[in-house]
Design a protein around this motif. Sequence first.
Motif, PDB file in Angstrom:
ATOM      1  N   LEU A   1      62.498   9.625   7.973  1.00 14.44           N
ATOM      2  CA  LEU A   1      63.498  10.499   8.575  1.00 14.44           C
ATOM      3  C   LEU A   1      64.288   9.781   9.671  1.00 14.44           C
ATOM      4  CD1 LEU A   1      61.362  13.750   8.687  1.00 14.44           C
ATOM      5  CD2 LEU A   1      63.407  13.357   7.278  1.00 14.44           C
TER       6      LEU A   1
ATOM      7  N   SER B   1      67.658  11.645  10.754  1.00 15.28           N
ATOM      8  CA  SER B   1      67.400  13.076  10.795  1.00 15.28           C
ATOM      9  C   SER B   1      66.669  13.457  12.074  1.00 15.28           C
ATOM     10  CB  SER B   1      66.547  13.486   9.592  1.00 15.28           C
ATOM     11  OG  SER B   1      66.103  14.818   9.724  1.00 15.28           O
ATOM     12  N   ARG B   2      67.106  14.553  12.682  1.00 14.77           N
ATOM     13  CA  ARG B   2      66.449  15.051  13.897  1.00 14.77           C
ATOM     14  C   ARG B   2      65.017  15.489  13.616  1.00 14.77           C
ATOM     15  NH1 ARG B   2      70.004  19.210  12.365  1.00 14.77           N
ATOM     16  NH2 ARG B   2      68.953  21.187  11.969  1.00 14.77           N
ATOM     17  N   TYR B   3      64.679  15.703  12.357  1.00 14.94           N
ATOM     18  CA  TYR B   3      63.328  16.124  11.997  1.00 14.94           C
ATOM     19  C   TYR B   3      62.311  14.982  12.135  1.00 14.94           C
ATOM     20  CZ  TYR B   3      65.679  20.294  10.420  1.00 14.94           C
ATOM     21  OH  TYR B   3      66.446  21.435  10.386  1.00 14.94           O
TER      22      TYR B   3
END
Length: 148
Positions: free
Chosen positions: A80, A85-87
């Motif tokens: 991620l 991705s912020r996840y």
Amino acid sequence: MDEAISSGKTPWHLWVVGIVSLLWNAIGAADYTFSSLRSQAWFEMMQYPPEGIAYLEGFPAWAHGGWALGTIGAFLGSLLLLFRSRYAVWAFAISLVGIAITTLYEAGTEVPPELAEIQPAWFPFLLWGIAILLLVYSVRMRAKGVLR
């Protein structure tokens, strides 16, 4: 460096951290996966002694779940991170929870000396240090707008 971030470009260090952490975390994810599948080829390649295999097989479900969260969470966090991705933050945080669960179990059990030979006493400190740094790094990259 902040100019590159504000212009929407991925900073060079994200690629370095992402790739190096993906390689590192792939080892843990592979160890978890192949150990859970009871792969004899894996145990032989990693030189697991029979006592070490018995120790791993004796993990209660909650400790096994912690091991899964720790290894798979970190691997997904690295992926991620590379996808910006912020996840990644969540995945690395979940990984730390998994490491805490596994550490709690291992602290209350007697690790066979044969297994301790292939995993030095300093290894958990390295594991915790890397995991914390990856979480802090991903939080900073999210705060700077690199992770979307």
